[in-house]
Write a protein that holds these residues in place. Structure first.
Motif, PDB file in Angstrom:
ATOM      1  N   ARG A  37     -52.234-117.832-106.646  1.00 51.21           N
ATOM      2  CA  ARG A  37     -53.667-117.641-106.765  1.00 51.21           C
ATOM      3  C   ARG A  37     -54.093-116.671-105.663  1.00 51.21           C
ATOM      4  O   ARG A  37     -53.727-116.852-104.504  1.00 51.21           O
ATOM      5  CB  ARG A  37     -54.390-118.972-106.638  1.00 51.21           C
ATOM      6  N   PRO A  38     -54.861-115.637-106.033  1.00 53.79           N
ATOM      7  CA  PRO A  38     -55.262-114.644-105.038  1.00 53.79           C
ATOM      8  C   PRO A  38     -55.930-115.244-103.803  1.00 53.79           C
ATOM      9  O   PRO A  38     -55.704-114.777-102.691  1.00 53.79           O
ATOM     10  CB  PRO A  38     -56.228-113.739-105.816  1.00 53.79           C
ATOM     11  N   THR A  52     -50.202-100.254-109.860  1.00 53.89           N
ATOM     12  CA  THR A  52     -50.825-100.692-108.611  1.00 53.89           C
ATOM     13  C   THR A  52     -50.471 -99.738-107.472  1.00 53.89           C
ATOM     14  O   THR A  52     -51.321 -99.409-106.642  1.00 53.89           O
ATOM     15  CB  THR A  52     -50.392-102.133-108.277  1.00 53.89           C
ATOM     16  N   ALA A  63     -50.646-110.800-105.815  1.00 56.11           N
ATOM     17  CA  ALA A  63     -50.640-112.265-105.891  1.00 56.11           C
ATOM     18  C   ALA A  63     -50.359-112.728-107.313  1.00 56.11           C
ATOM     19  O   ALA A  63     -49.534-113.622-107.532  1.00 56.11           O
ATOM     20  CB  ALA A  63     -51.972-112.826-105.400  1.00 56.11           C
ATOM     21  N   THR A  64     -51.007-112.102-108.285  1.00 56.58           N
ATOM     22  CA  THR A  64     -50.796-112.458-109.685  1.00 56.58           C
ATOM     23  C   THR A  64     -49.352-112.200-110.099  1.00 56.58           C
ATOM     24  O   THR A  64     -48.743-113.017-110.788  1.00 56.58           O
ATOM     25  CB  THR A  64     -51.765-111.665-110.586  1.00 56.58           C
ATOM     26  N   ALA A  65     -48.791-111.074-109.665  1.00 57.16           N
ATOM     27  CA  ALA A  65     -47.391-110.768-109.986  1.00 57.16           C
ATOM     28  C   ALA A  65     -46.443-111.799-109.378  1.00 57.16           C
ATOM     29  O   ALA A  65     -45.377-112.073-109.938  1.00 57.16           O
ATOM     30  CB  ALA A  65     -47.030-109.372-109.497  1.00 57.16           C
ATOM     31  N   SER A  79     -58.405-105.804-104.514  1.00 56.45           N
ATOM     32  CA  SER A  79     -57.882-105.673-105.873  1.00 56.45           C
ATOM     33  C   SER A  79     -56.351-105.569-105.873  1.00 56.45           C
ATOM     34  O   SER A  79     -55.673-106.222-106.671  1.00 56.45           O
ATOM     35  CB  SER A  79     -58.492-104.442-106.531  1.00 56.45           C
ATOM     36  N   ALA A 108     -54.890-108.900-104.980  1.00 53.69           N
ATOM     37  CA  ALA A 108     -54.968-109.822-106.112  1.00 53.69           C
ATOM     38  C   ALA A 108     -53.908-109.516-107.165  1.00 53.69           C
ATOM     39  O   ALA A 108     -53.304-110.434-107.741  1.00 53.69           O
ATOM     40  CB  ALA A 108     -56.365-109.775-106.728  1.00 53.69           C
ATOM     41  N   GLU A 109     -53.665-108.230-107.418  1.00 50.99           N
ATOM     42  CA  GLU A 109     -52.635-107.853-108.398  1.00 50.99           C
ATOM     43  C   GLU A 109     -51.253-108.295-107.930  1.00 50.99           C
ATOM     44  O   GLU A 109     -50.436-108.766-108.725  1.00 50.99           O
ATOM     45  CB  GLU A 109     -52.668-106.352-108.652  1.00 50.99           C
ATOM     46  N   ARG A 159     -47.259-114.861-109.091  1.00 57.97           N
ATOM     47  CA  ARG A 159     -47.717-116.129-109.672  1.00 57.97           C
ATOM     48  C   ARG A 159     -48.382-117.030-108.623  1.00 57.97           C
ATOM     49  O   ARG A 159     -48.162-118.239-108.578  1.00 57.97           O
ATOM     50  CB  ARG A 159     -46.573-116.847-110.370  1.00 57.97           C
TER      51      ARG A 159
END
Length: 165
Positions: free
Chosen positions: A45-46, A73, A39-41, A33, A36-37, A43
């Motif tokens: 893909r996780p 996070t 990775a999203t920050a 998790s 993934a957070e 930009r």
């Protein structure tokens, strides 16, 4: 008082990596998790971020968690690590303060604590556990508490042994 992302930035690289390694070993869902957070920050893909070697991914995660926008996070990581890995330290602190808990988790914290008991609890942790882990715990505890205990905040500010800088 330090913010949670500042705490991540001030811990030694060894402890920071230990925290991530402990979370990876004890709570893979939490590690995934957080990954993934981040990775999203960034930009990304996780799924692509997860393909990086873990030591490289950990370095990026730790760098990102020092940023103010990643405060939530950072809190999730520290809370998860403390409860899963450092529960004996948390339990000793809470037991000394006579705060009821189940496996180091408290439903409702009192608004204040007896300063003598607090000093005993802090001293006990400093004697029994690795210094840097105690600093991370006490600073994180104070930062996560919705209404921080004035006596703990004062001790963290005044006691040179309790400062991460």
């Amino acid at each position: 008082m330090m913010t949670l992302n500042e705490i991540i930035g001030f811990v030694s690289p060894e402890l920071a990596n230990e925290i991530l390694d402990d979370v990876f070993a004890s709570d893979k869902a939490l590690y995934k998790s957080i990954s993934a957070e981040v990775a999203t920050a960034l930009r990304l893909r996780p799924v692509f971020f997860e393909q990086k070697p873990r030591n490289e991914r950990n370095k990026i995660i730790l760098d990102m968690l020092t940023r103010p926008r990643m405060q939530t996070t950072a809190a999730t990581l520290l809370r998860g690590w403390l409860v899963k890995t450092e529960a004996p330290m948390l339990s000793d602190f809470l037991d000394t303060l006579e705060i009821k808990h189940i496996n180091a988790v408290v439903e409702d914290f009192p608004e204040t604590v007896d300063e003598t008991k607090l000093n005993q609890a802090v001293d006990k942790l400093l004697e029994k556990y690795p210094h840097e882990k105690v600093l991370v715990y006490l600073n994180s505890f104070s930062a996560m508490n919705d209404s921080p205990w004035e006596s703990l905040s004062k001790r963290l500010h005044d006691d040179k042994r309790l400062q991460l800088v």
